[in-house]
Structures are given as structure tokens and as C-alpha cells.
Design a protein around this motif. Structure first.
Motif, PDB file in Angstrom:
ATOM      1  N   LEU A 273      71.864  36.509  30.074  1.00  0.00           N
ATOM      2  CA  LEU A 273      70.568  35.704  30.714  1.00  0.00           C
ATOM      3  C   LEU A 273      71.422  34.494  31.558  1.00  0.00           C
ATOM      4  O   LEU A 273      70.577  34.051  32.578  1.00  0.00           O
ATOM      5  CB  LEU A 273      69.939  35.263  29.513  1.00  0.00           C
ATOM      6  CG  LEU A 273      69.103  36.284  28.977  1.00  0.00           C
ATOM      7  CD1 LEU A 273      68.385  35.844  27.888  1.00  0.00           C
ATOM      8  CD2 LEU A 273      68.063  36.779  29.890  1.00  0.00           C
ATOM      9  N   SER A 274      72.176  33.886  30.957  1.00  0.00           N
ATOM     10  CA  SER A 274      73.080  32.646  31.829  1.00  0.00           C
ATOM     11  C   SER A 274      73.490  33.178  33.141  1.00  0.00           C
ATOM     12  O   SER A 274      73.389  32.344  34.215  1.00  0.00           O
ATOM     13  CB  SER A 274      74.190  31.980  30.882  1.00  0.00           C
ATOM     14  OG  SER A 274      73.612  31.677  29.859  1.00  0.00           O
ATOM     15  N   LEU A 276      72.318  35.647  34.989  1.00  0.00           N
ATOM     16  CA  LEU A 276      70.980  35.755  35.752  1.00  0.00           C
ATOM     17  C   LEU A 276      70.748  34.515  36.242  1.00  0.00           C
ATOM     18  O   LEU A 276      70.292  34.273  37.493  1.00  0.00           O
ATOM     19  CB  LEU A 276      69.836  36.646  34.983  1.00  0.00           C
ATOM     20  CG  LEU A 276      70.084  37.840  35.045  1.00  0.00           C
ATOM     21  CD1 LEU A 276      68.788  38.702  33.999  1.00  0.00           C
ATOM     22  CD2 LEU A 276      69.702  38.427  36.631  1.00  0.00           C
ATOM     23  N   ALA A 277      70.439  33.412  35.257  1.00  0.00           N
ATOM     24  CA  ALA A 277      70.031  32.263  35.589  1.00  0.00           C
ATOM     25  C   ALA A 277      70.698  31.317  36.857  1.00  0.00           C
ATOM     26  O   ALA A 277      70.400  30.991  37.630  1.00  0.00           O
ATOM     27  CB  ALA A 277      70.080  31.315  34.506  1.00  0.00           C
ATOM     28  N   LEU A 280      70.328  33.138  40.134  1.00  0.00           N
ATOM     29  CA  LEU A 280      68.919  33.031  40.724  1.00  0.00           C
ATOM     30  C   LEU A 280      68.798  31.475  41.060  1.00  0.00           C
ATOM     31  O   LEU A 280      68.117  31.377  42.079  1.00  0.00           O
ATOM     32  CB  LEU A 280      67.827  33.685  39.569  1.00  0.00           C
ATOM     33  CG  LEU A 280      68.077  35.262  39.601  1.00  0.00           C
ATOM     34  CD1 LEU A 280      67.162  35.526  38.274  1.00  0.00           C
ATOM     35  CD2 LEU A 280      67.668  35.929  40.982  1.00  0.00           C
ATOM     36  N   ASN A 321      69.348  25.516  25.741  1.00  0.00           N
ATOM     37  CA  ASN A 321      68.846  26.405  26.361  1.00  0.00           C
ATOM     38  C   ASN A 321      67.234  26.156  26.928  1.00  0.00           C
ATOM     39  O   ASN A 321      66.958  26.392  27.947  1.00  0.00           O
ATOM     40  CB  ASN A 321      68.571  27.658  25.282  1.00  0.00           C
ATOM     41  CG  ASN A 321      69.584  28.503  25.214  1.00  0.00           C
ATOM     42  OD1 ASN A 321      70.218  28.951  26.040  1.00  0.00           O
ATOM     43  ND2 ASN A 321      69.687  29.311  24.075  1.00  0.00           N
ATOM     44  N   GLN A 324      67.663  23.973  29.893  1.00  0.00           N
ATOM     45  CA  GLN A 324      68.050  24.913  31.076  1.00  0.00           C
ATOM     46  C   GLN A 324      66.917  25.642  31.657  1.00  0.00           C
ATOM     47  O   GLN A 324      66.749  25.771  32.868  1.00  0.00           O
ATOM     48  CB  GLN A 324      69.241  25.875  30.330  1.00  0.00           C
ATOM     49  CG  GLN A 324      69.911  26.544  31.431  1.00  0.00           C
ATOM     50  CD  GLN A 324      71.068  27.544  30.795  1.00  0.00           C
ATOM     51  OE1 GLN A 324      71.593  26.981  29.838  1.00  0.00           O
ATOM     52  NE2 GLN A 324      71.238  28.674  31.329  1.00  0.00           N
ATOM     53  N   GLY A 325      66.254  26.231  30.607  1.00  0.00           N
ATOM     54  CA  GLY A 325      65.080  27.147  31.096  1.00  0.00           C
ATOM     55  C   GLY A 325      63.819  26.091  31.782  1.00  0.00           C
ATOM     56  O   GLY A 325      63.679  26.505  32.992  1.00  0.00           O
TER      57      GLY A 325
ATOM     58  N   LEU B 131      61.834  34.987  37.281  1.00  0.00           N
ATOM     59  CA  LEU B 131      62.556  33.583  36.783  1.00  0.00           C
ATOM     60  C   LEU B 131      61.460  33.047  35.840  1.00  0.00           C
ATOM     61  O   LEU B 131      62.010  32.280  34.832  1.00  0.00           O
ATOM     62  CB  LEU B 131      62.618  32.773  38.169  1.00  0.00           C
ATOM     63  CG  LEU B 131      63.894  33.234  39.048  1.00  0.00           C
ATOM     64  CD1 LEU B 131      63.695  32.447  40.103  1.00  0.00           C
ATOM     65  CD2 LEU B 131      65.211  33.079  38.179  1.00  0.00           C
ATOM     66  N   LEU B 134      62.116  34.301  32.570  1.00  0.00           N
ATOM     67  CA  LEU B 134      63.375  33.805  31.944  1.00  0.00           C
ATOM     68  C   LEU B 134      63.392  32.360  31.367  1.00  0.00           C
ATOM     69  O   LEU B 134      64.017  32.229  30.366  1.00  0.00           O
ATOM     70  CB  LEU B 134      64.402  34.228  33.182  1.00  0.00           C
ATOM     71  CG  LEU B 134      65.688  33.922  32.907  1.00  0.00           C
ATOM     72  CD1 LEU B 134      66.363  34.862  31.869  1.00  0.00           C
ATOM     73  CD2 LEU B 134      66.632  33.938  34.057  1.00  0.00           C
ATOM     74  N   GLY B 135      62.676  31.455  32.199  1.00  0.00           N
ATOM     75  CA  GLY B 135      62.726  30.333  32.030  1.00  0.00           C
ATOM     76  C   GLY B 135      61.759  29.969  30.621  1.00  0.00           C
ATOM     77  O   GLY B 135      62.418  29.330  29.449  1.00  0.00           O
ATOM     78  N   VAL B 136      60.955  30.937  30.418  1.00  0.00           N
ATOM     79  CA  VAL B 136      59.986  30.708  29.086  1.00  0.00           C
ATOM     80  C   VAL B 136      60.831  31.382  27.890  1.00  0.00           C
ATOM     81  O   VAL B 136      60.689  30.997  26.901  1.00  0.00           O
ATOM     82  CB  VAL B 136      58.737  31.525  29.310  1.00  0.00           C
ATOM     83  CG1 VAL B 136      58.158  31.679  27.999  1.00  0.00           C
ATOM     84  CG2 VAL B 136      57.750  30.846  30.087  1.00  0.00           C
ATOM     85  N   PHE B 138      64.180  31.144  27.765  1.00  0.00           N
ATOM     86  CA  PHE B 138      64.787  29.970  27.332  1.00  0.00           C
ATOM     87  C   PHE B 138      64.411  29.180  26.508  1.00  0.00           C
ATOM     88  O   PHE B 138      64.806  28.531  25.211  1.00  0.00           O
ATOM     89  CB  PHE B 138      65.712  29.355  28.530  1.00  0.00           C
ATOM     90  CG  PHE B 138      66.888  30.183  28.911  1.00  0.00           C
ATOM     91  CD1 PHE B 138      67.879  30.695  28.168  1.00  0.00           C
ATOM     92  CD2 PHE B 138      66.836  30.554  30.458  1.00  0.00           C
ATOM     93  CE1 PHE B 138      68.933  31.323  28.751  1.00  0.00           C
ATOM     94  CE2 PHE B 138      67.824  31.227  30.930  1.00  0.00           C
ATOM     95  CZ  PHE B 138      68.828  31.584  30.163  1.00  0.00           C
ATOM     96  N   ILE B 139      63.140  28.559  26.771  1.00  0.00           N
ATOM     97  CA  ILE B 139      62.587  27.482  26.310  1.00  0.00           C
ATOM     98  C   ILE B 139      61.852  28.176  24.834  1.00  0.00           C
ATOM     99  O   ILE B 139      62.188  27.265  23.972  1.00  0.00           O
ATOM    100  CB  ILE B 139      61.339  27.199  27.155  1.00  0.00           C
ATOM    101  CG1 ILE B 139      61.705  26.416  28.278  1.00  0.00           C
ATOM    102  CG2 ILE B 139      60.312  26.179  26.353  1.00  0.00           C
ATOM    103  CD1 ILE B 139      60.635  26.289  29.241  1.00  0.00           C
ATOM    104  N   SER B 142      64.985  27.901  22.335  1.00  0.00           N
ATOM    105  CA  SER B 142      65.288  26.630  22.037  1.00  0.00           C
ATOM    106  C   SER B 142      64.086  26.039  21.204  1.00  0.00           C
ATOM    107  O   SER B 142      64.363  25.411  19.885  1.00  0.00           O
ATOM    108  CB  SER B 142      65.149  25.510  23.009  1.00  0.00           C
ATOM    109  OG  SER B 142      66.438  25.292  23.525  1.00  0.00           O
TER     110      SER B 142
END
Lengths: 345, 329
Positions: A273-274, A276-277, A280, A321, A324-325, B131, B134-136, B138-139, B142
Motif C-alpha cells: 500500500l505504501s 502504491l501510495a 500515485l 497511517n 498519510q491517507g 486513491l 486507498l486513503g480511507v 489508511f485512515i 489509524s
């Protein structure tokens, strides 16, 4: 590729491709504002850490972050190349989900061959051969059989992760060798060997992707495969190459990972995931919002500095995390607004 | 475009087409046959029941959610977060002594909240689904770590909460376990929505030709929002079933569904000539994965080899299906 996927990819890329050419001055300013905005955000956060995080600016710490970023960086370059060559369509574009699992497998092979008493060169060759073999599997699946990259690399990810577990029995395989010792403790001009690896690899990648005909063709293939084919570019060859290359990157990253931990350890798949992040997020640093080497490197360092700054500020690592998200979302949202209303459709 | 017409196709070509379309079905039957011969316990009622309840139900519900999303041309990487949020809120409320119905409702609302967040990010902020989710993801990770001081599981084995869990996971109606009934209900609803309703046609249009859907005046943002919220709701149902079955909340456990569900959905797309996800295809994909996992376990493969086996098998199914179809063109 089937006719339908070609058509879908074609229309999608046509829409995003059109943007830079027909955009007026206002839009161009908007895109520039995003690029500068992303860089400014990056700079502001660094400034904040520099002012408030004790020891953030010490050369020891800065080098430490670059070292820590080396593994992620090499993997992210591999992923970026795949996305450049395959296009950035969500479900049909280029993606290599197997890259992190491949790194784990290569690390296991590298450490196992070293433990068996073979010299560095043999182990290194074995790791690279393993990485490229996994890459070849991806390339055959995507180019030869026409399987969607998302799907093909998902299956290959399972195979690589399972192969790693079978090889190591889910244990830590210790490794020590002159090469690893050099990577850990060697230094030149006050910069450690691992940091040099990232610097040199970035430099080579920068020239390779942005200064050679091959790199330009790769962008053409990813941006508009039909046009690239019409222009006489061997599209399958270029797309296939990107998967072999990401396998190679996985192998290089595995050697760096083994050197940092003096062992191959299970669980490297979590890096996916990192990676990909980073790949992107890197697109916001480019003028046409495509993956670039510089942008990828910036976002890799950004992710590294973020984790490091939080550590120094004594913020719980559980926040990293999430922040970062949130940052990914923030940056990307701002970008898509600057792209203008048509581009979002 | 050189798709051969049936009239001109030779027998071999037709056979190839048949295999390309039904490679999943053929593989599934062949594998069932193989395990039935290789392991005496495979075809027993107890084992099939175990496969259905433990391997199929939860994965299938998540995969149904992803089927809707992938039909609409998007992707949802945050399915695990929706699963976990429902599970976390549900278990925490039970631990605090609230009623089971209240816990389930608020748990599902927590999952829906994840879907709403995805919908806002994708339709309002115009972030690409990959994206945004993906962000959600990660959040969400956490959030769970912060809420559980770094990932401490919550176990509620006995007492009041244990009874509530049993009421969900250990009951049956007319001999059919409740989780299976829930799955059947989900299948029927998603099938009707996706394949037999105006909403479903809009979703398919958005997935097949986003530009055309937009220009034909479809309310794309609204439909997209419904897609992501619906997917999150289905994941929430899985989260409730999951915590009721294991009588606990284990942080970050929902992520295990993501790749299997994506795999099952895309394996299912090989059933359709246009490579579109379908409810039937997805269910076949789930069954295939579940049976292989169970069968490899029964014939004594350890967990590590199972993973290789599943990877190779999925690869082969895809290779046959995609490869044969390409060869015909």
C-alpha cells in the motif's frame, strides 16, 4: 488486448491527454499552482518539523530518513514504470500488486543462498533472477494472455507470497556477507551506502525514463496505446518490459531490505500500500499528472519524513497511517479541482 | 474486431469458446471431483456445512459489494475498513451493555459512514476511486489502532454479549443457519438491484461507457454514491457476522477479505463475454476459492502451500479464459 478494453482505455486517455494541449492560460496556471502547492505543502510540513521536532535537521537524521526511504523508493520506481507503461486507468491500467510480495520472495532467496554458503555475487544473481522470473510471469499473463494487470498481478502476488512462506517457513532467515556489511556501514563523502543506493538509482532512473527514447516511448504506450501502435512502437514489448523491470526493482529492494535487517523477514507484503501510495502521490508533482521519477522520489521522501517527524515529535505511530491517507486525499483532491471540470469526467 | 460467427466456426473453435466462457465452472466441478476422490471427508455434510458457513458466507457478501462497485467501473480498497468499523462499533456497544439490535444498527451505520466518506471523496472531491479508497483504508487503519490502543482485540466470549452473538451466528431457521439466510437475502437483493433494476442499468452503463453514461443524462454522482454506500453496507453486514461468529473484535481483520473478494469478482467476470462482473460469476469465484482452500487443507497441504496453490489455480483459470478468448479473435 481486446477491442473493448482498447476502446475504453483509448477514450479515457484521450480525455486526459487532451487537457494539456487545449488548456488555456488559466488552467495552465491552475496546474502549476497545484504542482507548486504540493511542493509548498511538502516544504511547509518539513519547515514545521524543522522548527518543532528536536534533531530533525541533524545530518544524522536526514541521512537516516533517506536510508529508510531507499527500499520504498526502489519499489515505488518499479511501480511507477509499470503505471507509466500501462496507463493509469483504475481497473485496466498498468499495476503490479505483486511487487512487495516479490521483494519478500527475493529477500528469502537472497538470504537462503547466502546461508547455504555461496558468495555475494551468486546470491545477488539468484535474487535478481528470482525477481525477473516473477516479473516474467506477470508479463506473460498481461501481454501474452491479455489478463487484466490488476488481476494477473494479484494471482502472482499470492504465488510469490506463498513461495516465500514455503521457502522460509515463515521464519527470519539471518544473513551476513561482505556486501551486506558494506551496505550497512560503508559510506562515501559522509553519506552512507544505503543512501547512495537511492541517490544513484534515482539518477539512473531519471535519465532512463526522462532522457531516453525508450522512456518517451513508454509514456506514449501508456498514454495512448493505439496511437503508439500506429506510430510503429512495439506496444507489447514495452508493456512486458515494465513488468520485468518492476521484478528487477523488487530484487534490488530485497537486497537493501536484507541489509537493513541483516535478515529476510516475513511480512514484506504489507509494503504494497505504501508503494502504491508513493507511486500515485508522485503524479501530482508532474505537469501532466502522470507518474514521473522526480515526483515519485519526492513523495517517497515525503512519506519517509512524515513518519520520521512524527517519531521525533513523539506522536503515536498509530497516527502516521491516517495522516498519510488524509494527505493523499488532500493533495489528490486539490489536483483534481485544478484539472478543471471536464477532466474529472 | 474479428469475432468468428457461430455459423462459420469449426467444432474446435466452438469448443474453445465454450471453455473460455465456462472455465470457472469446469474448474470448479473438476476440483470438487478431485477433492471428493482424494479426501473421504470432503463430501461429508459436516465439511460442506463448515465450508459454507466459515469460508463462503462472509467473503461472498463482501464480494457482492465489490461486484456492484466494479460493475460501476470503480474499485473499493476500503472494504476491510467497513467490515472492521461495523465489527468494532458493534462489539464495543455490546461490551458497554447496549442491546443487540441497537448494536447491530449502529454498527451498520458505522460501515455506511465509511461508504459515505468514500462517496463524498469520489463524487464531490473528484478523487479517483482507487486513491480515495486507498486513503480511507489508511485512515481506517489509524482509527482502529487509536481506538484500541494499538490493536488490542476485544473478546466477549460469554455472558450477555455471548448470548447476543449466539442469537446471530448460532441460530437456524428451518435448518438453515442464520448467516446463510443473510447471505441468500443479500444475493437476492444485489441480483435484483444489479441485473433487474433501473439502478443496475445505470451502474452497468457507468462501468461500460462512463462518457456515454454522462452524456445520456445519468445522475452519475448520485448513482456512484449509492454504489459505494451499498458496498459499505454489505461489508458492514459481514462485519456483524464476523464478530458474532468469532465472538470478538480483532482490529484490522477485515483486510483479509479485500484481495480474495477482488479475486472472486474478477474470476467471475470470465463468465461473461464482455468481461463484466455478475452476481452469479462472483458467487462462483467465491465458491472456487473456498473449496480450494478447504480441499487443500483436507489433503494435508499446510497454509503456505495453500497460498501457492490458490495463486497458481487462479492464474490458470484466468490464463485459460483470457488466453482462449484472445486466440479466437
Amino acid at each position: 488486448m481486446t477491442a473493448t478494453t482498447m476502446k475504453a482505455a483509448g477514450t479515457d486517455t484521450a480525455q486526459s491527454e487532451k487537457q494539456p494541449r487545449v488548456q488555456n492560460t488559466g488552467k495552465r496556471l491552475g496546474a502549476a499552482a497545484v504542482r507548486l502547492g504540493a511542493i509548498a505543502t511538502f516544504a511547509l510540513i518539513l519547515l514545521y518539523f524543522a522548527l518543532f521536532a528536536p534533531g530533525f535537521l541533524s545530518s544524522f537524521n536526514l541521512i537516516n530518513v533517506v536510508e529508510q526511504s531507499a527500499i520504498l523508493g526502489v519499489l515505488a520506481f518499479g511501480m511507477a514504470v509499470v503505471i507509466i507503461g500501462g496507463g493509469s486507468n483504475v481497473t485496466e491500467g498498468g499495476i503490479d500488486l505483486s511487487i512487495a510480495a516479490n521483494m519478500g520472495l527475493c529477500a528469502a532467496v537472497f538470504a537462503t543462498v547466502l546461508q547455504a554458503g555461496y558468495p555475494d555475487a551468486v546470491a545477488l544473481l539468484a535474487a535478481i533472477a528470482c525477481g525477473i522470473a516473477v516479473g516474467t510471469l506477470n508479463a506473460v499473463a498481461v501481454v501474452g494472455l491479455g489478463i487484466l494487470p490488476l488481476l494477473a498481478s494479484l494471482a502472482v502476488m499470492n504465488i510469490a507470497a506463498g513461495a516465500e512462506l514455503t521457502l522460509t517457513q515463515n521464519t527470519v532467515v539471518g544473513a551476513a556477507s561482505p556486501l551486506l556489511a558494506f551496505l550497512v556501514s560503508g559510506s562515501f563523502l559522509g553519506i552512507s551506502a544505503l543512501a547512495w543506493c537511492l541517490i544513484l538509482f534515482s539518477a539512473i532512473m531519471l535519465v532512463f525514463i526522462h532522457k531516453t527514447t525508450f522512456g518517451l516511448r513508454l509514456y506514449a504506450v501508456g498514454g495512448h496505446p493505439e496511437a503508439a501502435r500506429a506510430a510503429g512502437i512495439n506496444v507489447p514489448l514495452h508493456v512486458g518490459f515494465t513488468y520485468l523491470f518492476s521484478g528487477f526493482c523488487a530484487a534490488i529492494a530485497s537486497v537493501l531490505a536484507v541489509s537493513r535487517l541483516s535478515a529476510s523477514t516475513p511480512g514484506s507484503g504489507e509494503m504494497l500500500l505504501s508503494v502504491l501510495a508513493a507511486a500515485l502521490l508522485g503524479t501530482v508533482f508532474s505537469r501532466r499528472l502522470v507518474p514521473t521519477i522526480g515526483g515519485t522520489l519526492l513523495s517517497v521522501l515525503f512519506i519517509g519524513f512524515l513518519a520520521n517527524g512524527f517519531q521525533l515529535l513523539n506522536v503515536s505511530s498509530y497516527w502516521v497511517n491516517g495522516v498519510q491517507g488524509a494527505l493523499i486525499l488532500l493533495v489528490v483532491a486539490v489536483t483534481s479541482f485544478a484539472r478543471g471540470p471536464e477532466a474529472s469526467r | 474486431m474479428s469475432v468468428s460467427h457461430d455459423t462459420g466456426a469449426s467444432g474446435a473453435q466452438r469448443l474453445g469458446g465454450f471453455i473460455a466462457s465456462y472455465s470457472v465452472v469446469i474448474t470448479f466441478l473438476a476440483i470438487c471431483l478431485f477433492f471428493a476422490v482424494a479426501s473421504p471427508t470432503f463430501l461429508t455434510g459436516a465439511n460442506l456445512y463448515n465450508v459454507l458457513v466459515n469460508n463462503v458466507v462472509m467473503l461472498a457478501i463482501v464480494a457482492l459489494g465489490l461486484t456492484i462497485v466494479i460493475s460501476s467501473g470503480g474499485i473499493d480498497l476500503s472494504v476491510g475498513v467497513s467490515v472492521d468499523m461495523a465489527s468494532m462499533v458493534f462489539v464495543m456497544l455490546l461490551a458497554a451493555g447496549y442491546g443487540g439490535v441497537f448494536g447491530v444498527t449502529v454498527g451498520l451505520l458505522a460501515a455506511v459512514a465509511v461508504g459515505v466518506l468514500n462517496a463524498i471523496l469520489i463524487t464531490r472531491l473528484k478523487i479517483s476511486p482507487f486513491l480515495a479508497t486507498l486513503g480511507v483504508l489508511f485512515i481506517g487503519q489509524s482509527t482502529q489502532q487509536l481506538a484500541t490502543s494499538g490493536g488490542q482485540p476485544i473478546y466477549l466470549i460469554t455472558g450477555y454479549a455471548g448470548d447476543q452473538f449466539n442469537a446471530i451466528a448460532r441460530t437456524a431457521l428451518l435448518g438453515v443457519p442464520t448467516p446463510v439466510l443473510v447471505l441468500i437475502a443479500c444475493i437476492v437483493v444485489v441480483y435484483l438491484l444489479l441485473h433487474r433494476s433501473v439502478f443496475g442499468r445505470a451502474v452497468q452503463a457507468m462501468g461500460a461507457q462512463p462518457g456515454v453514461a454522462w452524456y445520456s443524462g445519468l445522475a452519475v454522482p448520485r448513482q456512484q454514491s449509492l454504489v459505494y454506500i451499498g458496498c459499505a453496507l454489505l461489508c458492514g453486514i459481514t462485519g456483524i457476522l464476523l464478530s458474532a461468529t468469532v465472538k470478538s473484535y480483532v482490529p484490522l481483520s477485515g483486510n483479509a477479505f479485500l484481495l480474495d473478494a477482488i479475486g472472486a469478482t474478477f474470476i467471475g467476470t470470465t463468465l461473461s463475454a464482455e468481461r463484466r462482473p455478475t452476481v452469479v460469476g462472483t458467487l462462483l469465484g467465491v465458491l472456487l476459492l473456498a473449496v480450494v482452500k478447504n480441499g487443500l487443507l483436507l489433503i494435508g497441504w499446510n497454509f503456505y502451500w495453500q497460498q501457492v496453490g490458490i495463486g497458481v489455480l487462479v492464474f490458470l483459470v484466468l490464463a485459460v479464459s483470457f488466453g482462449l478468448r484472445r486466440a479466437r479473435q
